[in-house]
Design a protein around this motif. Structure first.
Motif, short mmCIF file in Angstrom:
data_model
loop_
_atom_site.label_atom_id
_atom_site.label_comp_id
_atom_site.label_asym_id
_atom_site.label_seq_id
_atom_site.Cartn_x
_atom_site.Cartn_y
_atom_site.Cartn_z
N LYS A 184 0.84 -1.21 0.00
CA LYS A 184 0.00 0.00 0.00
C LYS A 184 0.87 1.25 0.00
CE LYS A 184 -2.76 -1.24 3.51
NZ LYS A 184 -3.80 -1.08 4.54
N ILE A 185 1.97 1.18 0.74
CA ILE A 185 2.88 2.34 0.83
C ILE A 185 3.54 2.60 -0.53
CG2 ILE A 185 5.08 3.10 1.86
CD1 ILE A 185 4.01 1.79 4.52
N ALA A 186 3.99 1.53 -1.17
CA ALA A 186 4.63 1.69 -2.49
C ALA A 186 3.62 2.23 -3.51
CB ALA A 186 5.20 0.35 -2.96
N ASN A 187 2.37 1.75 -3.43
CA ASN A 187 1.35 2.24 -4.37
C ASN A 187 1.03 3.71 -4.15
OD1 ASN A 187 1.17 -0.19 -5.63
ND2 ASN A 187 -0.57 -0.92 -4.44
N LEU A 188 0.93 4.09 -2.88
CA LEU A 188 0.65 5.51 -2.56
C LEU A 188 1.77 6.40 -3.09
CD1 LEU A 188 -1.14 7.61 -0.95
CD2 LEU A 188 0.47 7.27 0.93
N CYS A 189 3.01 5.98 -2.87
CA CYS A 189 4.15 6.79 -3.32
C CYS A 189 4.15 6.93 -4.84
CB CYS A 189 5.48 6.19 -2.82
SG CYS A 189 5.69 6.43 -1.05
N LYS A 190 3.83 5.83 -5.53
CA LYS A 190 3.77 5.89 -7.01
C LYS A 190 2.69 6.87 -7.46
CE LYS A 190 5.60 1.64 -8.72
NZ LYS A 190 5.32 0.46 -7.90
N GLU A 191 1.51 6.71 -6.84
CA GLU A 191 0.35 7.55 -7.22
C GLU A 191 0.66 9.04 -7.01
OE1 GLU A 191 -3.12 6.01 -5.07
OE2 GLU A 191 -3.62 8.13 -4.73
N LYS A 192 1.42 9.35 -5.96
CA LYS A 192 1.69 10.76 -5.63
C LYS A 192 3.05 11.22 -6.16
CE LYS A 192 -1.82 11.28 -2.59
NZ LYS A 192 -2.86 12.28 -2.68
N SER A 193 3.74 10.37 -6.94
CA SER A 193 5.08 10.69 -7.47
C SER A 193 6.07 11.06 -6.36
CB SER A 193 5.01 11.84 -8.48
OG SER A 193 4.18 11.50 -9.53
N ILE A 194 6.02 10.27 -5.30
CA ILE A 194 6.98 10.45 -4.20
C ILE A 194 8.02 9.33 -4.32
CG2 ILE A 194 7.24 10.40 -1.68
CD1 ILE A 194 4.22 11.18 -1.55
N VAL A 195 9.29 9.69 -4.17
CA VAL A 195 10.35 8.68 -4.23
C VAL A 195 10.26 7.82 -2.95
CG1 VAL A 195 12.85 8.31 -4.29
CG2 VAL A 195 11.84 10.27 -5.52
N LEU A 196 10.40 6.52 -3.12
CA LEU A 196 10.38 5.62 -1.95
C LEU A 196 11.73 4.90 -1.84
CD1 LEU A 196 8.87 4.18 0.38
CD2 LEU A 196 8.11 2.48 -1.30
N LEU A 197 12.40 5.13 -0.71
CA LEU A 197 13.64 4.38 -0.42
C LEU A 197 13.37 3.40 0.70
CD1 LEU A 197 16.46 7.12 -0.35
CD2 LEU A 197 15.73 5.68 -2.26
N GLU A 198 13.92 2.21 0.58
CA GLU A 198 13.76 1.19 1.63
C GLU A 198 15.06 1.05 2.41
OE1 GLU A 198 11.64 -1.52 -1.64
OE2 GLU A 198 11.84 -2.55 0.28
N ASP A 199 14.99 1.31 3.70
CA ASP A 199 16.13 1.06 4.58
C ASP A 199 16.11 -0.42 4.93
OD1 ASP A 199 17.89 0.74 6.68
OD2 ASP A 199 17.40 2.66 7.63
N CYS A 200 17.02 -1.17 4.30
CA CYS A 200 17.06 -2.64 4.45
C CYS A 200 18.18 -3.05 5.40
CB CYS A 200 17.28 -3.29 3.09
SG CYS A 200 16.07 -2.83 1.85
N ALA A 201 18.59 -2.15 6.29
CA ALA A 201 19.72 -2.43 7.18
C ALA A 201 19.50 -3.68 8.03
CB ALA A 201 20.01 -1.23 8.07
N HIS A 202 18.20 -4.04 8.27
CA HIS A 202 17.90 -5.24 9.08
C HIS A 202 17.43 -6.40 8.22
CE1 HIS A 202 16.59 -2.49 12.72
NE2 HIS A 202 17.77 -2.17 12.23
#
Ligand SMILES: Cc1ncc(COP(=O)(O)O)c(C=O)c1O
Length: 323
Positions: free
Chosen positions: A138-156
């Motif tokens: 849902k978060i990735a879809n929202l970011c796409k819809e609003k043209s917001i860049v999404l970075l994933e902190d995968c440190a864990h």
């Protein structure tokens, strides 16, 4: 169980062979092992990769590439200070999003609200504890819809997947840390994964002072060949380490700790942490005992982040740790 680094002792010989090769070949940086580590991680994570000397270097590269200077960035408060500090260092301003109590990761409901309030350029999501944030789709879809860049902190999130899809592949890029306590480690190190070929080119220049045309203002975030060789050995061993941890959890821990983070169907955790919601004897403590908005003050409340900080504990779970 005492802390042990996620490293298979039987891999020592292989590692020494690679280190010997590096010594004989007289190439201690910018050689074949950094490239091989990238190839192995690309195959493992199913996305092109660039290695760095730390998560922080990779994070700065991505934040500069996406132009967060002077812009607002959202990140969860329940994370390590590295996440908001990366934004501040890149010249952005940080606002916090609350988490869910059941997965400790970003709340979609609060993200939606904060997106309207702050109109961010970029969102950092953090896969806390080694599982994928439950609301990632849902978060990735929202970011796409609003043209917001999404970075994933995968440190864990080494070894974490959901229906086979690995961490770092929902957003525009994902960044792993190989710091000494992580599920697999190279002592220090980081890797960025993305399908964006312009970002891959930018990263390769950013970690190397912008060589050779100096249009990218990077510094030195290169990984040494010795570290990269360790990364190769560790990547080959990652599936086994994650399987061992999952088997240990289901055989020895799950029945004892019914009040724990429970994963949705199809999700595999890399088990950086085994998280429960009751105080226990011999806990290794909290993932984080202070949410970031306690260090960087804001005039809004984040009830779940405060609740999580008080109400979770970690059960020791280390690869082949002494029992
Ligand atoms: C969630 C999170 N983000 C970022 C980092 C920073 O990684 P590094 O120390 O490799 O820069 C860490 C831990 O070390 C972390 O736990």
């Amino acid at each position: 169980m005492r802390f042990t680094i996620g490293f298979e002792k039987n891999d020592k010989e292989k590692l020494f062979e690679l280190w010997n090769d590096i010594i004989i070949n007289q190439q201690w940086s910018e050689g074949k092992y950094a490239k091989l580590f990238e190839e192995k991680w690309t195959a493992y994570n199913n996305s092109p990769s660039v290695v760095f000397s730390s998560w922080a270097g990779a994070a700065l590269a991505a934040l500069e590439f996406y132009g967060v200077k002077g812009q607002t960035v959202l990140c969860p408060s329940n994370t390590f200070m590295a996440t908001p500090l990366s934004v501040i260092k890149a010249g952005g301003s940080i606002e916090f999003v609350d988490c869910n109590r059941h997965d400790l990761c970003m709340s979609f409901a609060d993200l939606k609200y904060k997106v309207e309030q702050f109109k961010p350029k970029l969102v950092w999501i953090v896969h806390i504890g080694g599982h994928i944030a439950f609301e990632i789709e849902k978060i990735a879809n929202l970011c796409k819809e609003k043209s917001i860049v999404l970075l994933e902190d995968c440190a864990h999130a080494h070894g974490a997947s959901w229906n086979g899809k690995k961490a770092g592949t929902w957003g525009d890029a994902g960044i792993y840390s190989f710091y000494a306590t992580k599920t697999i480690s190279t002592g220090e190190g980081g890797i960025l994964v993305t399908n964006n070929s312009s970002l891959l080119d930018f990263c390769r220049q950013y970690r190397n002072y912008g060589k050779f045309d100096y249009q990218v203002e990077g510094l030195n975030y290169r990984m040494s060949e010795f570290t990269a060789a360790l990364g190769c050995v560790q990547t080959d061993r990652l599936d086994e380490i994650v399987s061992w941890k999952n088997e240990y959890a289901s055989k020895h821990l799950d029945a004892q700790f019914p009040n724990r983070v429970k994963f949705p169907s199809g999700m595999i955790s890399g088990y950086y942490k085994y998280i429960v919601f009751d105080p226990i004897e011999k806990s290794t403590g909290k993932v984080y005992d202070q949410p970031c908005h306690r260090f960087i003050k804001k005039n809004y409340v984040l009830h779940n982040s405060d609740w999580v900080a008080k109400n979770h504990w970690c059960v020791p779970l280390y690869y082949k740790g002494d029992i």
